[in-house]
Write a protein that holds these residues in place. Structure first.
Motif, PDB file in Angstrom:
ATOM      1  N   LYS A  32       0.802  -1.142   0.078  1.00 41.82           N
ATOM      2  CA  LYS A  32       0.004   0.086  -0.045  1.00 41.82           C
ATOM      3  C   LYS A  32       0.929   1.338   0.094  1.00 41.82           C
ATOM      4  CE  LYS A  32      -3.826  -2.238   2.122  1.00 41.82           C
ATOM      5  NZ  LYS A  32      -3.990  -2.781   3.453  1.00 41.82           N
ATOM      6  N   LEU A  33       0.425   2.235  -0.598  1.00 42.07           N
ATOM      7  CA  LEU A  33       1.049   3.524  -0.765  1.00 42.07           C
ATOM      8  C   LEU A  33       1.102   4.171   0.527  1.00 42.07           C
ATOM      9  CD1 LEU A  33       2.058   5.927  -2.461  1.00 42.07           C
ATOM     10  CD2 LEU A  33      -0.283   6.640  -2.403  1.00 42.07           C
ATOM     11  N   TRP A  45       5.629   5.951  -7.173  1.00 43.58           N
ATOM     12  CA  TRP A  45       4.916   4.801  -6.584  1.00 43.58           C
ATOM     13  C   TRP A  45       3.742   4.453  -7.593  1.00 43.58           C
ATOM     14  CZ3 TRP A  45       5.690   2.018  -1.875  1.00 43.58           C
ATOM     15  CH2 TRP A  45       4.805   1.206  -1.816  1.00 43.58           C
ATOM     16  N   LYS A  46       2.957   5.601  -7.765  1.00 41.88           N
ATOM     17  CA  LYS A  46       2.085   5.331  -8.889  1.00 41.88           C
ATOM     18  C   LYS A  46       2.304   4.815 -10.150  1.00 41.88           C
ATOM     19  CE  LYS A  46      -1.309   8.614  -6.419  1.00 41.88           C
ATOM     20  NZ  LYS A  46      -2.343   7.872  -6.256  1.00 41.88           N
ATOM     21  N   GLU A  50       2.641   0.735  -8.296  1.00 42.60           N
ATOM     22  CA  GLU A  50       1.073   0.293  -8.302  1.00 42.60           C
ATOM     23  C   GLU A  50       0.894  -0.729  -9.287  1.00 42.60           C
ATOM     24  OE1 GLU A  50      -1.662   3.387  -8.313  1.00 42.60           O
ATOM     25  OE2 GLU A  50      -1.252   3.794  -6.197  1.00 42.60           O
TER      26      GLU A  50
END
Length: 116
Positions: A32-33, A45-46, A50
């Motif tokens: 999880k972020l 991150w995205k 992800e």
């Protein structure tokens, strides 16, 4: 486990191996972020973490370090030393981001002009 590499004499029964893999995936959970990532680190991150469906929560320290190094590189690319480039590449390799075998290509769906 790679398809075709399971050997009952070495790995036990295939059902036991699958149960162990599922249990380990459940134990660590989803990645999880972290709320404290901001700016370019959050963007990294995205963009990179992800979509990496193979990562679980056991890889969080490496994923966070990668994102923070990425943010540092984007902030001042001219002063980002070669040693940190090496670290960034190491984290990418550790996370499987440079391994094309991890990526799955979406199947091409052919459309029928009369039924779609």
């Amino acid at each position: 486990m790679v398809d075709g590499t399971h050997r009952p004499a070495r790995h036990g029964s295939e059902a036991d191996a699958k149960a162990t893999a599922q249990r380990e995936a459940h134990d660590f959970g989803q990645l999880k972020l972290p709320a404290y990532l901001k700016g370019a680190a959050r963007d990294a991150w995205k963009r990179y973490i992800e979509p990496a469906h193979w990562l679980d929560a056991s890889r969080e320290p490496s994923a966070v370090a990668f994102c923070e190094l990425y943010q540092e590189m984007r902030r001042a690319p001219a002063s980002f030393p070669a040693s940190k480039h090496t670290q960034l590449r190491g984290y990418m390799a550790d996370l499987g981001l440079t391994d094309t075998r991890q990526r799955q290509v979406a199947p091409k769906i052919e459309r029928d002009e009369f039924f779609d």
